[in-house]
Design a protein around this motif. Structure first.
Motif, short mmCIF file in Angstrom:
data_model
loop_
_atom_site.label_atom_id
_atom_site.label_comp_id
_atom_site.label_asym_id
_atom_site.label_seq_id
_atom_site.Cartn_x
_atom_site.Cartn_y
_atom_site.Cartn_z
N PHE A 83 0.80 -1.23 0.00
CA PHE A 83 0.00 0.00 0.00
C PHE A 83 0.83 1.28 0.00
N GLY A 84 2.15 1.16 0.19
CA GLY A 84 3.01 2.34 0.18
C GLY A 84 3.57 2.66 1.54
N ARG A 85 4.79 3.23 1.54
CA ARG A 85 5.45 3.57 2.80
C ARG A 85 4.71 4.66 3.55
N LYS A 86 4.29 5.70 2.82
CA LYS A 86 3.71 6.88 3.48
C LYS A 86 2.46 6.54 4.27
N LYS A 87 1.54 5.78 3.69
CA LYS A 87 0.29 5.46 4.38
C LYS A 87 0.55 4.73 5.69
N VAL A 88 1.50 3.80 5.67
CA VAL A 88 1.83 3.04 6.88
C VAL A 88 2.47 3.96 7.93
#
Length: 448
Positions: A83-88
């Motif tokens: 889902f991507g680094r930023k969202k986590v």
């Protein structure tokens, strides 16, 4: 159509404002992670007195966050690759911030244990993923150094937690000190949501070209041609279509296993000291201000150590730099056992151990980020961090057992030297495995 190598844009001699922003935001996430970790250890003696509980009763509270950290780190890697680094990073930073605040309103050890467990999930997920994204935005020539400097925020956060406790604990009480430690990352989570860019390597892999193009244009300071496509370096691609998990457990299994063992032993010692050092020193007869400031010296030494190690990791074999730091830390643990009765020499030894042990522990994150390609980097870094956190859990529990064994202050440091030596051995085996693999590859090319 023009083909652009993503890493060629990132590998600048001079960092762009956007790269500095990623570095600074990464540093702040590490700082808030360390601040939370530090505060709970420093308020432990006050909590024992306020609630009238024993040290073994407090052990589950201290270790609950560590259990959560291990779970958060292990599950966040696959989520970040999907889902991507930023969202986590944003969601988990907000999670540990809110539940840190709730810890200040806890009225029982059970409530505090639950809040600390959920806090730990956020902490464990945020740290390895912010390390990954910082690493992916830093130029290769200074990747270890700059990623390591960002990681120093964790050590500095622990030190600030000690300073904060030393000067505010008696006047405000443990609850308000913890709440202050939770409000800061709430603000940071909002800033991350608005300002932190997603990993360009992740965006290219997910064919989100427009967003990757916008970010890379900001880095290089000028627009690309309208007709452009991006590619990753050969080492950053996955030609076998294997999942990130299969890559970590297949091609990179030996190196991963040694990183796991090293991180496990290192965090066992690190968290025993950060969680229980104030209580250990108070039991040994140190005053509140003395044990707070001496305990704060330990992670602050890690800031100095990680900075120096990061510089040399970019100049020579990065694994060798860290493994010899563990060897020197092992020798210093033995030496500290002999000087524990002299407060000045003891304080200097604690600082040097922090520079070597805590510095090496902080440097393991950029080391693992450099070891894995982007196709499995989030999983590799997060799993090392998650498995290492199991060692942290044991460290927190072992800290409570120290008091039942009635070990002297010298005896405690002699015992802690053993897992530090094992960390050195693990990295030595990793280097041997890499040399053997490179030699086999060279022989294969010569035969071809």
């Amino acid at each position: 159509m023009q083909t652009i190598d993503v890493n060629a844009v990132i590998d600048r001699d001079k960092l762009s404002p956007l790269q500095w922003l990623v570095f600074f935001l990464g540093f702040l996430v590490f700082f808030c992670d360390g601040l939370d970790t530090g505060i709970i250890g420093f308020v432990a003696p006050s909590l024992l007195e306020a609630w009238g509980i024993t040290k073994p009763q407090l052990a589950p509270v201290l270790s609950a966050a560590l259990v959560g950290m291990s779970i958060g780190a292990i599950i966040s890697g696959p989520l970040a690759d999907k889902f991507g680094r930023k969202k986590v990073i944003v969601s988990t930073t907000l999670l540990f911030a809110l539940f840190t605040i709730l810890c200040g309103f806890a009225t029982s050890t059970n409530d505090l244990m639950i809040y600390r467990f959920i806090t730990g999930i956020g902490l464990g997920a945020a740290m390895p993923n912010i390390s990954t994204i910082v690493s992916e935005y830093m130029p290769s020539k200074r990747k270890a150094f700059l990623t390591g400097i960002a990681g120093c925020g964790f050590m500095l956060g622990i030190s600030c937690g000690g300073v904060l406790s030393a000067f505010l604990l008696e006047s405000l009480g443990w609850a308000k000190v913890i709440i202050i430690g939770g409000v800061i990352p709430v603000i940071l989570a909002i800033v991350l949501m608005l300002k932190l860019p997603e990993s360009t390597q992740y965006l290219v892999k997910k064919n989100q070209t427009a967003q990757a193009k916008s970010i890379l244009e900001k880095i290089q300071g000028q627009a690309f041609a309208s007709d452009v496509q991006f590619r990753l370096a050969a080492t950053e691609t996955n030609n076998t279509a294997e999942s990130p998990v299969k890559q970590v457990l297949g091609k990179y299994l030996w190196g991963s296993s040694m990183l796991w063992l090293c991180c496990f032993m290192s965090l066992l010692v690190f968290y025993l000291l950060t969680s229980w050092m104030p209580t250990i020193l108070k039991t040994a007869g140190f005053s509140t201000q003395q044990f707070s400031l001496i305990a704060a010296i330990f992670p602050f030494g890690g800031v100095i150590g990680a900075t120096i190690m990061g510089y040399y990791m970019d100049k020579t074999n990065p694994t060798n730099v860290i493994k010899y730091s563990y060897l020197l830390a092992f020798l210093l643990f033995l030496l500290t056992g002999f000087v524990s009765s002299n407060i000045l020499l003891f304080g200097i030894s604690i600082f040097l151990i922090g520079a070597l042990l805590a510095g090496a522990q902080s440097s393991l994150l950029p080391l693992s980020a450099m070891f894995y390609p982007s196709t499995c980097r989030a999983v590799g870094v997060s799993w090392m961090h998650g498995i290492g956190r199991v060692g942290a859990i044991l460290g927190a529990f072992f800290g409570s057992l120290i008091f039942t064994f009635e070990l002297s202050l010298s005896g405690i440091f002699y015992v802690l030297a053993i897992p530090t030596l094992i960390s050195f051995i693990a990295l030595s085996l990793k280097v041997m495995g890499e040399k053997s693999k490179n030699k086999a590859a060279l022989n294969s090319r010569e035969l071809a």
